[in-house]
Design a protein around this motif. Structure first.
Motif, PDB file in Angstrom:
ATOM      1  N   GLN A  65     -98.517  11.304  -2.598  1.00 38.20           N
ATOM      2  CA  GLN A  65     -97.061  11.205  -2.488  1.00 38.20           C
ATOM      3  C   GLN A  65     -96.638  11.775  -1.139  1.00 38.20           C
TER       4      GLN A  65
ATOM      5  N   TYR B  62     -93.094   5.877  -4.508  1.00 42.34           N
ATOM      6  CA  TYR B  62     -93.313   6.854  -5.586  1.00 42.34           C
ATOM      7  C   TYR B  62     -91.944   7.464  -5.914  1.00 42.34           C
TER       8      TYR B  62
ATOM      9  N   GLU C 192     -91.932   8.901  -1.337  1.00 43.36           N
ATOM     10  CA  GLU C 192     -90.902   9.336  -2.286  1.00 43.36           C
ATOM     11  C   GLU C 192     -89.535   9.303  -1.605  1.00 43.36           C
TER      12      GLU C 192
ATOM     13  N   SER D 239     -93.448  12.315   1.554  1.00 47.13           N
ATOM     14  CA  SER D 239     -91.991  12.452   1.548  1.00 47.13           C
ATOM     15  C   SER D 239     -91.313  11.478   2.508  1.00 47.13           C
TER      16      SER D 239
ATOM     17  N   HIS E  99     -92.322  10.176 -10.621  1.00 48.66           N
ATOM     18  CA  HIS E  99     -92.057  11.557 -11.022  1.00 48.66           C
ATOM     19  C   HIS E  99     -91.028  11.553 -12.143  1.00 48.66           C
TER      20      HIS E  99
ATOM     21  N   ASP F 139     -88.574   9.135  -7.833  1.00 49.10           N
ATOM     22  CA  ASP F 139     -88.180  10.170  -8.782  1.00 49.10           C
ATOM     23  C   ASP F 139     -86.791   9.770  -9.271  1.00 49.10           C
TER      24      ASP F 139
ATOM     25  N   CYS G 105     -99.415  15.709  -4.086  1.00 45.18           N
ATOM     26  CA  CYS G 105     -98.070  15.821  -3.520  1.00 45.18           C
ATOM     27  C   CYS G 105     -98.177  16.514  -2.161  1.00 45.18           C
TER      28      CYS G 105
END
Length: 283
Positions: free
Chosen positions: A114, A182, A155, A116, A210, A184, A74
């Motif tokens: 991962q 990825y 993500e 952001s 996630h 969540d 991450c």
């Protein structure tokens, strides 16, 4: 024949901040398979980007001795040096961080970073320019990832690339086999979007997920699984329909909890029961 379970991973911050040997032992103790390595915005964890090969191999060896994988990393350190930052020096630092993270991942055995989906963070002004800079640097990062042989997975986050649909627009534009998504689902739900209708936009391009629970407009990874609003059964059914078979990483913030082990056991048991109910992955 028992139920086939996916790879269950644990975010590093879901464990006490202990030596890696202890964290790997904890992972085995609670029935997980993999650690999600953290490179956040703290000086301590950013320093990992400059580890020597000896330091990297010591961590990898400790994991291998316990048959624990380090499949994902991450990279949240871009909160300090965002890839769309109006300051060109900070943008350059963000790109340098990516290059170092890919080197670290390659030697550590990480398959997926991962990354952001925000162009700037929190109180930094978001404009069309910051979006364009983010896309330009993500293009460069994807090419770095290709050379390193490590997957880069965006993500979706609050404020910029909110959803899988938004993120796929960037992924499709850059068009690299090493750039994926990825998601969540709990984060997507907290933003007011139904993850069951959003996840299908990532068909064939989701490499990890996630897992945590969700409350409206609350980004809190301390909620026990099953006590929030996320439809876990619906998420597993949707991902099964998409033929997703990648890892599920439990994202919890447990570093200050004395009973962190119990939270991790409860999360694994809750997901396992949902998988049994939905038949996820039983191909």
């Amino acid at each position: 024949m028992g139920v086939r379970l996916p790879v269950f991973g644990v975010y590093e911050k879901a464990l006490h901040k202990d030596p890696f040997e202890k964290m790997f032992d904890d992972i085995l103790r609670v029935g997980y398979d993999s650690l999600e390595f953290s490179v956040d915005g703290t000086d301590e964890r950013l320093a990992r980007l400059d580890w020597s090969l000896g330091e990297i191999h010591a961590v990898r060896r400790a994991a291998e001795e316990r048959s624990v994988r380090i499949m994902t990393l991450c990279l949240s350190g871009h909160k300090r040096f965002s890839m769309g930052n109006p300051d060109p020096e900070k943008r350059a630092r963000g790109l340098e961080m990516m290059e170092k993270a890919l080197r670290l991942a390659a030697h550590l055995g990480v398959r997926i970073i991962q990354y952001s989906g925000f162009d700037v963070f929190e109180d930094e002004l978001r404009t069309q320019d910051t979006h364009d800079w983010y896309v330009d640097n993500t293009y460069k990062a994807a090419r770095m990832a290709e050379r390193a042989g490590v997957m880069l997975a965006i993500e979706p986050v609050e404020g910029h690339l909110l959803t899988v649909k938004d993120t796929m627009e960037v992924v499709d534009l850059i068009d690299s086999p090493f750039l994926t998504v990825y998601p969540d689902p709990a984060n997507i739900l907290s933003l007011g979007v139904d993850p069951l209708t959003d996840l299908p936009y990532g068909r064939g391009r989701i490499t990890a997920v996630h897992m945590r629970d969700s409350l409206p407009r609350i980004y809190d990874a301390t909620i026990p699984f099953g006590t929030g609003d996320l439809d876990f059964d619906g998420v597993f059914r949707t991902l099964d329909e998409l033929c997703f078979a990648g890892p599920f990483i439990v994202e919890m913030w447990n570093e200050d909890r004395e009973d962190y082990i119990e939270y991790l056991i409860q999360a694994r048991e809750y997901m396992t029961e949902s998988i049994r109910r939905t038949g996820f992955g039983q191909w």
